[in-house]
Design an enzyme around this catalytic site. Structure first.
Site, PDB file in Angstrom:
ATOM      1  N   ARG A 113     -10.349 -11.526   2.118  1.00 43.80           N
ATOM      2  CA  ARG A 113     -11.157 -12.632   1.594  1.00 43.80           C
ATOM      3  C   ARG A 113     -10.387 -13.948   1.643  1.00 43.80           C
ATOM      4  O   ARG A 113     -10.976 -15.020   1.756  1.00 43.80           O
ATOM      5  CB  ARG A 113     -11.616 -12.293   0.165  1.00 43.80           C
ATOM      6  CG  ARG A 113     -10.484 -12.064  -0.808  1.00 43.80           C
ATOM      7  CD  ARG A 113     -10.927 -11.307  -2.053  1.00 43.80           C
ATOM      8  NE  ARG A 113     -10.975  -9.859  -1.842  1.00 43.80           N
ATOM      9  CZ  ARG A 113     -11.349  -8.974  -2.768  1.00 43.80           C
ATOM     10  NH1 ARG A 113     -11.688  -9.388  -3.973  1.00 43.80           N
ATOM     11  NH2 ARG A 113     -11.352  -7.681  -2.502  1.00 43.80           N
ATOM     12  N   LYS A 122       0.834  -1.206   0.000  1.00 42.58           N
ATOM     13  CA  LYS A 122       0.000   0.000   0.000  1.00 42.58           C
ATOM     14  C   LYS A 122       0.863   1.248   0.000  1.00 42.58           C
ATOM     15  O   LYS A 122       2.004   1.204   0.452  1.00 42.58           O
ATOM     16  CB  LYS A 122      -0.854   0.021   1.286  1.00 42.58           C
ATOM     17  CG  LYS A 122      -1.983  -0.973   1.330  1.00 42.58           C
ATOM     18  CD  LYS A 122      -2.785  -0.801   2.614  1.00 42.58           C
ATOM     19  CE  LYS A 122      -3.912  -1.814   2.707  1.00 42.58           C
ATOM     20  NZ  LYS A 122      -4.949  -1.623   1.685  1.00 42.58           N
TER      21      LYS A 122
HETATM   22  N1  BES Z   1      -8.112  -3.763   4.510  1.00 38.79           N
HETATM   23  C1  BES Z   1      -8.255  -3.379   3.150  1.00 38.79           C
HETATM   24  C2  BES Z   1      -9.543  -2.621   2.892  1.00 38.79           C
HETATM   25  C3  BES Z   1      -9.592  -1.202   3.341  1.00 38.79           C
HETATM   26  C4  BES Z   1      -8.881  -0.227   2.692  1.00 38.79           C
HETATM   27  C5  BES Z   1     -10.412  -0.849   4.394  1.00 38.79           C
HETATM   28  C6  BES Z   1      -8.971   1.084   3.097  1.00 38.79           C
HETATM   29  C7  BES Z   1     -10.513   0.464   4.791  1.00 38.79           C
HETATM   30  C8  BES Z   1      -9.781   1.429   4.129  1.00 38.79           C
HETATM   31  C9  BES Z   1      -8.246  -4.607   2.256  1.00 38.79           C
HETATM   32  O1  BES Z   1      -7.466  -5.641   2.685  1.00 38.79           O
HETATM   33  C10 BES Z   1      -7.719  -4.158   0.936  1.00 38.79           C
HETATM   34  O2  BES Z   1      -6.585  -3.783   0.885  1.00 38.79           O
HETATM   35  N2  BES Z   1      -8.558  -4.210  -0.088  1.00 38.79           N
HETATM   36  C11 BES Z   1      -8.181  -3.781  -1.372  1.00 38.79           C
HETATM   37  C12 BES Z   1      -8.751  -4.765  -2.360  1.00 38.79           C
HETATM   38  C13 BES Z   1      -8.257  -4.563  -3.759  1.00 38.79           C
HETATM   39  C14 BES Z   1      -6.796  -4.891  -3.845  1.00 38.79           C
HETATM   40  C15 BES Z   1      -9.067  -5.444  -4.679  1.00 38.79           C
HETATM   41  C16 BES Z   1      -8.749  -2.386  -1.600  1.00 38.79           C
HETATM   42  O3  BES Z   1      -9.869  -2.133  -1.155  1.00 38.79           O
HETATM   43  O4  BES Z   1      -8.052  -1.564  -2.160  1.00 38.79           O
HETATM   44 MN    MN Z   2      -5.454  -5.423   2.040  1.00 37.73          MN
END
Ligand code: BES
Ligand code: MN
Ligand code: ZN
Length: 491
Positions: free
Chosen positions: A348, A274
């Protein structure tokens, strides 16, 4: 904060402050129940017009009354006061209270009761709002610690309503205690709140309420063939844990309700790392786990006559030489293979194995709670959580509980049209479905592991915590799920 129900005349209760509701006509609702001296002074003050007309406005009045202060609280037309407005009004009163130094406060309950708000609900909202507002976490500060609100609350009622008020107080306190531990777990830093810390918290909670707790370690998780969960844990030096708490206080032959919580104690994204801005907030990626633990606290406090099983897969998601890579194909406990196209879609990957594991309980329903997708925040913002289901009546039940608890959910579609976005050329499915409808394809992914029972998935990415100046866990959706369970006991 201590709560006591008082049935004496208001004038007989010794206190240094009282909260008095004022309607849209500048009348004090329990004017007849307070002493003449106080009423006269307050009416004079109200004539000055200093109490703003908007619902939830407060005015702190000093001197010339039976009390050292009075807090006037505008509630508009009393018959129209909604639970939401009432809760907000108590929050603003509580903000006012946090600035002053007092020890005993009276809240006459009747002034808030109408067709939309029963005695029981008024009490429960009041307790929840006061405790929620008073929440602080100080344990890691050495200086400028905030003082915990330490006052006595007298909930005043006329006698016939005491049973209702007692139940409201009990429920309100039980929910508040659940919310509070959820907030604590969320707010703790990720170097303290590790998977092991969550496992220990679960053990402590289970001991306190005589529930059965099981913590599966790496070896046992391997034996269960949770290849998807373990692929996420691979990049971390912290040991993964798979936590189960069982509360079996329902009828013997009644199928259990299973509550699953995503327990990523830190989500750096893994190899699909990230951006660093606000990455600290990914300590809240165990918000689902913290929620189901909080709900078990409430369940324990109320000793609900239900069979409830909590399941938490927990690990970190970090980049490492040993971490799962984009392109890797992993085999889930269900036997289905998954092409990991983005290691940041890890929630997931840990939940799917928890869903498969839950089949062994022959559940009546399974509800998973997860800070699953940024896309959910884009879709619904921060006010409401998203619910997805393979059984619409379950979503309806959750919606009703959410409205009652003031912790709302909104149902999102999960139609088959979205499923092909998860197609993979090399495995049974990919772990991402592209940008379009990202929270929906995440739910579609999970649905492939929840075919054997009625299931709902709650995405709390937008509701579990607040950013910026008010950064902190909200404790959501503990009240929603607690209410869902409480409602099932009164039917
Ligand atoms: N924990 C995150 C989701 C999230 C992101 C919650 C920002 C709250 C704020 C999750 O694990 C994630 O990183 N999801 C990705 C999925 C994507 C790679 C398909 C996302 O939402 O960017
Ligand atoms: Mn994630
Ligand atoms: Zn995550």
């Amino acid at each position: 904060m201590k709560f006591t129900i008082k049935t004496d005349l208001i004038t007989k209760i010794p206190a240094d402050i009282i909260t008095l509701a004022v309607n849209d006509k500048d009348q004090i609702l329990c004017g007849k129940q307070i002493d003449a001296l106080t009423l006269k002074h307050l009416n004079n003050i109200l004539k000055l017009g200093d109490l703003h007309e908007s619902t939830g406005s407060t005015l702190l009045v000093h001197g010339a009354t039976k009390y050292s202060r009075v807090i006037l609280l505008r509630i508009g037309a009393p018959t129209d006061l909604t639970p939401k407005e009432f809760f907000k009004a108590i929050v603003s009163a509580s903000n006012e209270l946090s600035k002053i130094n007092f020890t005993k406060i009276i809240f006459p309950i009747n002034q808030f009761v109408n067709k939309l708000i029963t005695e029981q609900a008024a009490t429960s909202y009041l307790v929840r709002a006061l405790v929620d507002q008073g929440y602080i976490i100080n344990s890691l500060k050495t200086q400028n610690k905030s003082k915990p609100a330490n006052f006595q609350v007298y909930l005043h009622t006329n006698k016939p309503a005491t049973k209702e008020i007692k139940q409201g107080l009990k429920n309100g306190q039980a929910i508040s205690r659940g919310v509070s531990i959820t907030k604590d777990l969320g707010n703790l830093p990720p170097n303290i709140c590790t998977p092991t810390y969550l496992a220990n918290s679960a053990k402590k909670l289970a001991r306190e309420y005589k529930m059965k707790v099981t913590v599966l370690e790496q070896k046992q998780i391997e034996k269960l063939k949770m290849g998807s969960f373990l692929s996420v844990a691979k990049g971390s030096r912290e040991a993964p844990k798979f936590i189960i708490i069982e509360h079996n206080k329902g009828p013997k032959n009644k199928k259990p309700i299973v509550l699953i919580g995503k327990g990523i104690t830190f989500d750096a994204g893994g190899i699909s790392i990230k951006p660093s801005t606000d990455m600290d907030e990914m300590k809240y990626d165990m918000g689902g786990a913290a929620t189901v633990l909080g709900v078990m606290k409430t369940v324990g406090e109320l000793n609900l006559p239900l069979n409830i099983i909590m399941v938490v897969p927990t690990c970190e998601n970090l980049p490492d030489g040993n971490a799962v890579k984009p392109g890797d194909i992993v085999t889930s406990m269900s036997g289905q293979t998954i092409e990991v196209l983005n290691t940041d879609a890890e929630g997931r990957l840990i939940l799917c194995d928890a869903l498969t594991y839950s089949e062994r309980f022959k559940p009546e329903v399974v509800i998973d709670v997860a800070t699953l997708t940024g896309a959910c925040v884009i879709a619904l913002g921060h006010h409401v959580s998203a619910v997805f289901t393979n059984y619409d009546p379950l979503a309806d039940e959750l919606k009703i509980a959410g409205e009652k608890a003031l912790d709302q959910v909104w149902q999102m579609p999960m139609w088959d049209e979205y499923q092909p976005q998860l197609n993979s050329n090399f495995a049974d499915m990919a772990n991402i479905g592209g940008r379009a409808g990202g929270s929906i394809t995440a739910a579609c992914f999970l649905s492939r592991f929840a075919k054997k029972y009625n299931w709902a998935h709650i995405d709390i990415a937008g509701t579990a915590w607040k950013s910026g100046k008010e950064k902190g866990s909200t404790g959501r959706p503990v009240s929603l799920l607690s209410q869902f369970l409480i409602s099932r006991t009164v039917k």
